[in-house]
Enzyme design. Structure first.
Site, PDB file in Angstrom:
ATOM      1  N   GLU A 423       0.808  -1.225   0.000  1.00 45.16           N
ATOM      2  CA  GLU A 423       0.000   0.000   0.000  1.00 45.16           C
ATOM      3  C   GLU A 423       0.837   1.269   0.000  1.00 45.16           C
ATOM      4  O   GLU A 423       0.633   2.158   0.834  1.00 45.16           O
ATOM      5  CB  GLU A 423      -0.957   0.000   1.211  1.00 45.16           C
ATOM      6  CG  GLU A 423      -1.979  -1.122   1.165  1.00 45.16           C
ATOM      7  CD  GLU A 423      -2.810  -1.214   2.454  1.00 45.16           C
ATOM      8  OE1 GLU A 423      -2.506  -0.522   3.427  1.00 45.16           O
ATOM      9  OE2 GLU A 423      -3.770  -2.005   2.458  1.00 45.16           O
ATOM     10  N   TYR A 476     -11.508  -2.837   1.374  1.00 43.25           N
ATOM     11  CA  TYR A 476     -12.267  -3.002   2.626  1.00 43.25           C
ATOM     12  C   TYR A 476     -13.670  -2.434   2.479  1.00 43.25           C
ATOM     13  O   TYR A 476     -14.073  -1.565   3.229  1.00 43.25           O
ATOM     14  CB  TYR A 476     -11.507  -2.335   3.781  1.00 43.25           C
ATOM     15  CG  TYR A 476     -10.304  -3.158   4.202  1.00 43.25           C
ATOM     16  CD1 TYR A 476     -10.421  -4.122   5.189  1.00 43.25           C
ATOM     17  CD2 TYR A 476      -9.074  -2.996   3.580  1.00 43.25           C
ATOM     18  CE1 TYR A 476      -9.344  -4.901   5.567  1.00 43.25           C
ATOM     19  CE2 TYR A 476      -7.978  -3.769   3.951  1.00 43.25           C
ATOM     20  CZ  TYR A 476      -8.128  -4.719   4.947  1.00 43.25           C
ATOM     21  OH  TYR A 476      -7.057  -5.487   5.315  1.00 43.25           O
ATOM     22  N   GLU A 512      -5.855  -8.475   0.494  1.00 40.14           N
ATOM     23  CA  GLU A 512      -6.416  -8.213   1.834  1.00 40.14           C
ATOM     24  C   GLU A 512      -7.904  -7.957   1.685  1.00 40.14           C
ATOM     25  O   GLU A 512      -8.342  -7.338   0.716  1.00 40.14           O
ATOM     26  CB  GLU A 512      -5.821  -6.948   2.496  1.00 40.14           C
ATOM     27  CG  GLU A 512      -4.425  -7.075   3.009  1.00 40.14           C
ATOM     28  CD  GLU A 512      -3.926  -5.800   3.730  1.00 40.14           C
ATOM     29  OE1 GLU A 512      -4.769  -4.980   4.184  1.00 40.14           O
ATOM     30  OE2 GLU A 512      -2.711  -5.631   3.805  1.00 40.14           O
TER      31      GLU A 512
HETATM   32  C1  E9O Z   1      -2.623  -2.849   5.629  1.00 45.01           C
HETATM   33  C2  E9O Z   1      -2.674  -3.591   6.931  1.00 45.01           C
HETATM   34  O1  E9O Z   1      -1.408  -3.577   7.518  1.00 45.01           O
HETATM   35  N1  E9O Z   1      -3.966  -2.715   5.082  1.00 45.01           N
HETATM   36  C3  E9O Z   1      -4.878  -2.076   6.038  1.00 45.01           C
HETATM   37  C4  E9O Z   1      -5.051  -3.019   7.240  1.00 45.01           C
HETATM   38  C5  E9O Z   1      -6.115  -2.555   8.263  1.00 45.01           C
HETATM   39  O2  E9O Z   1      -6.726  -3.388   8.891  1.00 45.01           O
HETATM   40  C6  E9O Z   1      -3.719  -3.011   7.887  1.00 45.01           C
HETATM   41  O3  E9O Z   1      -3.699  -3.678   9.102  1.00 45.01           O
HETATM   42  O4  E9O Z   1      -6.295  -1.364   8.445  1.00 45.01           O
HETATM   43  C7  E9O Z   1      -6.082  -1.566   5.427  1.00 45.01           C
HETATM   44  C8  E9O Z   1      -5.799  -0.386   4.579  1.00 45.01           C
HETATM   45  C9  E9O Z   1      -7.037   0.312   4.203  1.00 45.01           C
HETATM   46  C10 E9O Z   1      -6.954   0.779   2.800  1.00 45.01           C
HETATM   47  C11 E9O Z   1      -8.179   1.564   2.422  1.00 45.01           C
HETATM   48  C12 E9O Z   1      -8.221   2.881   3.126  1.00 45.01           C
HETATM   49  C13 E9O Z   1      -9.439   3.641   2.792  1.00 45.01           C
HETATM   50  C14 E9O Z   1      -9.615   4.797   3.735  1.00 45.01           C
HETATM   51  C15 E9O Z   1     -10.926   5.446   3.552  1.00 45.01           C
END
Ligand code: E9O
Length: 608
Positions: A423, A476, A512
């Site tokens: 990311e 997500y 993910e």
């Molecule tokens: C990386 C991971 O290390 N991806 C994340 C995971 C999380 O649970 C994290 O633990 O948060 C999710 C990234 C979210 C991407 C989308 C963001 C949109 C924001 C509105």
């Protein structure tokens, strides 16, 4: 030089230095007192108060000291060890001190003399230390390790230090270590420290590349030798029963293996994870001749990527697996065999055939387990949280980390793809040059494996996607976007897949997806954080995977295998709770959904 995993053999001895070390955190305002007072010149206990610290382990969670839990700066370790006299006096012996990993920056001294520094928290480093003792055969020998966990814009992962100088509101010396990745910055000596010997003339590195045609396997090898100019090499490949199946002489060559038994992922073959042993025997001429023997496990398999498929041994492989962390109660990121064995048992219980080493290289012993059990690995470097820095210094460090990672992991049959980042800010214009360079470099280091990075950006604006072999996409839906709206998942996931595939014509892994879940929270209709909500998120994603998986979707990796610790913050209640297992490795309802699904997929796509 190479970085072969240390193994005992007829010519090599090994001594683990795990256990209790003396430990002292440098809590002086500039964190630099240890260097100013040269703590490495004497036993740490003579410099001030020390405490017991287990190695390997993170130091953060083993004491009751809150300032140590959240400590940023230098910590110091030392211990004494008695060396077998023959290691010191025998001119023909080479003595090496090796640290499996220490987070993040390390400096090592032996009896007060600096022997090695290492930049990076997840890869091994070593130093030849025999000459120190030949001059002065002191015993015991004192090993001092200083480790600094500070993260800056030039480390991987990156971080920033903010000093806050408002004395009306913050105490003197107040600063914050900022990071933009979602796991706790555990620190300390995380993997084994050991001493090992080799003869003076030794096998420094071995590289194997495997292939097969019909029933014949090919193991292309090259060996680098150090410490002699007149060496003879004999390379012997043995099957599981120890029978020689091929042999060769010389520092490079091709071993031809009749009736080859291929290395297959488990669930894909009734005799998976077949490993040969490649014995490399070096005889050094000159005066008294000496021998060095190193034996490498070798799995013969191929990996290819088409526009729609991921092929292992020319058969389509579908990743149904997990993202993991090295993380557990008390030990933090410290290496721990019971935890590793439990995690493998859980992965097999649920029918997971693969995992990604999110978001940094895992211990070599874990990859060896994958080789032996037939679990497929996407090997990720610590390029996580790259939010806006694509400068030269960070790029050149990133290239070096890939060099160290490929050097360490190149011979594992289980490793089928490199991931250079997770990311990153891939939509920024400098990302194009950055990822083009990084991926090209990685392919030069290892022309045999596909390369990817994991993206959470927009398909139309992602600057690095043109350079990857496989698209790894995180999303997500109904969590970070449209929280609470399970009904958007299927439409949005369909659109996601179609957009990325249409633009790039590459296979896609859902690298993910998931939802935070507090075990024991129940709600029907489902609401966020309940076990029912996580289950519903999974079911909705799965129904779209099923529509796409015979087309170009080649895998699904749940976020996350288990709950894990994060920095403190308002979105994290004692860590990230997206595990399908708790941090103590007990199942949530979602684990049973995956178990049922993965075994069904194994039965459909495998040859069970
Ligand atoms: C990386 C991971 O290390 N991806 C994340 C995971 C999380 O649970 C994290 O633990 O948060 C999710 C990234 C979210 C991407 C989308 C963001 C949109 C924001 C509105």
């Amino acid at each position: 030089s190479g970085m072969l995993f240390p193994r005992e053999s007829a010519s090599r001895e090994l001594k683990e230095l795990n256990g209790l070390w003396a430990f002292r955190a440098d809590k002086s305002p500039n964190r630099n007192r240890g260097f100013e007072e040269a703590w490495y010149k004497q036993r740490l206990a003579e410099t001030g108060p020390v405490i017991d610290m287990p190695v390997p382990a993170s130091f953060n969670d083993v004491t009751q000291d809150a300032t140590l839990r959240d400590f940023t700066g230098w910590v110091w370790y030392d211990r004494e060890v008695h060396l077998p006299p023959r290691w010191i006096t025998d001119e023909g012996t080479r003595l090496v001190l090796r640290v499996g990993s220490a987070h993040y920056y390390s400096v090592v001294w032996v009896n007060g003399e600096k022997v090695v520094e290492h930049n990076g928290g997840h890869l091994p480093f070593e130093a030849e230390i025999g000459s120190l003792f030949r001059k002065d055969p002191t015993n015991p020998c004192r090993i001092t390790v200083a480790v600094n966990n500070t993260l800056t814009l030039e480390t991987l992962p990156p971080g920033t230090i903010h000093y806050i100088r408002d004395r009306s509101r913050y105490p003197d010396g107040f600063f914050v270590q900022g990071t933009s990745f979602d796991f706790f910055n555990y620190a300390g000596i995380h993997r084994s420290v050991l001493l090992y010997t080799t003869p003076r003339a030794y096998v420094d590195d071995v590289t194997v590349v495997t292939d097969f045609v019909d029933n014949t396997g090919f193991v292309k090898y090259s060996v680098s030798v150090r410490g002699t100019t007149s060496a003879t090499l004999k390379v012997t490949l043995m099957d599981k029963d120890g029978h020689c199946v091929a042999s060769s002489n010389g520092s490079s060559g091709v071993l031809k293996v009749p009736d080859v038994k291929l290395w297959w992922p488990y669930l894909m073959h009734e005799n998976p994870a077949y490993l040969y042993s490649m014995e490399v025997r070096l005889t050094a001429g000159g005066g008294g001749s000496s021998e060095d023997v190193y034996t490498l496990p070798v799995g013969i398999r191929t990996v290819h990527v088409t526009t729609t498929q991921f092929l292992i041994n020319n058969k389509p492989f579908y990743f149904h697996g997990v993202n993991k962390h090295e993380d557990s109660d008390i030990r933090g990121k410290g290496f721990d065999w019971p935890l590793i064995v439990k995690d493998f048992n859980l992965m097999k219980w649920m029918g997971a055939n693969s995992f990604r080493t999110s978001h940094y290289p895992y211990a070599e012993e874990i990859l060896q387990m994958c080789d032996r059990h037939g679990i497929v690995v996407i090997d990720e470097c610590p390029g996580v949280g790259i939010k806006d820095i694509f400068g030269n210094a960070s790029l050149s460090h990133h290239l070096e980390v890939m060099e160290e990672l490929v050097r360490r992991d190149k011979n594992h049959p289980s490793v089928v793809m490199w991931s250079v980042a997770n990311e990153p800010a891939a939509e920024m214009p400098p990302a194009e040059f950055y990822f083009q360079t990084l991926i090209k470099h990685t392919k030069e280091l290892d022309p045999t494996r596909p390369v990817t990075y994991v993206t959470a950006s927009n398909f139309a604006r992602d600057k690095g996607a043109p350079f990857v072999d496989v698209l790894c996409v995180n999303s997500y839906f109904s969590w970070y976007h449209d929280p609470g709206h399970l009904e958007v998942i299927q439409l949005q996931l369909n659109t996601q897949f179609e957009d990325w595939h249409e633009k790039y014509q590459k296979p896609i892994i859902q690298s993910e997806y998931g939802a935070d879940t507090v075990p024991g929270f129940h709600s029907d209709p489902p609401v966020m954080f309940s076990e029912e909500y996580q289950s519903e998120v999974l079911r909705n994603y799965h129904s779209v995977f099923d529509q796409k998986r015979n087309k170009y979707v080649i895998g699904e990796l749940i976020w996350n295998f288990a709950d894990f610790m994060t920095a403190q913050g308002v979105t994290r209640v004692v860590g990230n709770k997206k595990g399908v297992f708790t941090r103590q490795r007990q199942p949530k309802a979602s684990a049973f959904i995956l178990k049922e699904r993965y075994w069904r997929l194994a039965n459909e796509t495998g040859t069970l």
